[in-house]
Scaffold this motif. Structure first.
Motif, mmCIF file in Angstrom:
data_model
loop_
_atom_site.group_PDB
_atom_site.id
_atom_site.type_symbol
_atom_site.label_atom_id
_atom_site.label_comp_id
_atom_site.label_asym_id
_atom_site.label_seq_id
_atom_site.Cartn_x
_atom_site.Cartn_y
_atom_site.Cartn_z
ATOM 1 N N GLU A 1 -9.108 -73.195 -1.397
ATOM 2 C CA GLU A 1 -9.058 -72.729 -0.019
ATOM 3 C C GLU A 1 -8.301 -73.760 0.808
ATOM 4 O OE1 GLU A 1 -12.858 -71.863 1.606
ATOM 5 O OE2 GLU A 1 -13.417 -70.439 0.024
ATOM 6 N N ALA B 1 -6.738 -74.491 4.909
ATOM 7 C CA ALA B 1 -6.697 -74.071 6.308
ATOM 8 C C ALA B 1 -5.878 -75.076 7.091
ATOM 9 C CB ALA B 1 -8.106 -73.977 6.885
ATOM 10 N N SER C 1 -3.823 -69.746 6.612
ATOM 11 C CA SER C 1 -4.959 -69.941 5.717
ATOM 12 C C SER C 1 -4.630 -69.295 4.384
ATOM 13 C CB SER C 1 -6.239 -69.341 6.294
ATOM 14 O OG SER C 1 -6.131 -67.937 6.418
#
Length: 236
Positions: free
Chosen positions: A58, A60, A65
């Motif tokens: 992940e 960001a 994102s």
């Protein structure tokens, strides 16, 4: 810029040694020189049922994102990707990729930006996450040059790498001894440069990445903290 960012994010972390996999987690900071952008990323490797593993990522940042997940298993000393999911939002057009690997029928079926994809595959082919595991294992095994066939969207691409030597990397976790590896590209086709550093004493976890795009923009990825097999990554 979007393509450059995705290339950087795609290789943010490499997990534990291929045939002796250990659960791990790692966090990174990312800085873009010449651009007012910074961000963070998290990557983890977790054991699942039936001998399967889940590799998750992940990221960001200010304008984008990204999430990426692969499930795979190790069979007869070979990594077999099973499913791959990719989702990006922001920084221009969004993108979604879904891939399901059928090793009995030797094909991968899925979608890329909503378009159907069906490709023939052979043992040894990887998705855009699992090739990183194979790269890490080959570096740990002492190989000096590596080449992988990777399912990249609706095509099979060849990714080449070579080892440049050893170097000490200064991270927030301390000074870490690392193996320096370069992505090999045809200079007549691309002027991009990608260099990666893998921690020798921490199952070859990625500790640093430096990329130069064809327009001269530079991108730096650096380990902030991590755990391998439950032990916190610490340098000198």
């Amino acid at each position: 810029m979007r393509r450059a960012l995705m290339l950087v994010l795609a290789v943010l972390a490499l997990p534990a040694q291929a045939l002796e996999l250990k659960p791990f987690s790692a966090s990174y900071t990312a800085d873009w020189k010449q651009l007012p952008l910074s961000g963070t990323a998290e990557r983890s490797l977790k054991a699942q049922e039936n001998g399967r593993w889940l590799l998750s990522f992940e990221a960001a940042m200010l304008v984008a994102s990204l999430t990426e997940e692969s499930t795979f298993q190790v069979e007869n000393e070979a990594f077999l990707p099973l499913t791959y999911r990719f989702n990006r939002s922001g920084l221009g057009k969004s993108k979604q990729v879904e891939q399901d690997f059928d090793w009995t029928e030797k094909q991968v079926i899925g979608t890329d930006r909503g378009e159907p994809v069906r490709l023939a595959i052979n043992r040894g082919m990887q998705d855009k996450s699992t090739y990183q595991l194979v790269l890490q294992h080959d570096v740990a095994a002492g190989k000096k040059s590596m080449s992988y066939q990777v399912v990249d969207g609706d095509e099979i691409e060849t990714y080449d790498f070579r080892v440049l030597g050893e170097e000490t990397v200064d991270t927030k976790a301390g000074q870490i001894d690392a193996i320096k590896v370069e992505r090999v590209r045809d200079p007549t086709q691309s002027s991009r440069k990608t260099v990666l550093w893998f921690a020798k004493d921490w199952d070859f976890l990625l500790v640093r990445l430096h990329q130069v795009e064809k327009d001269g923009k530079e991108y730096q990825i650096m380990l902030e903290e991590g755990q391998v097999g439950g032990a916190a990554v610490k340098g000198r």
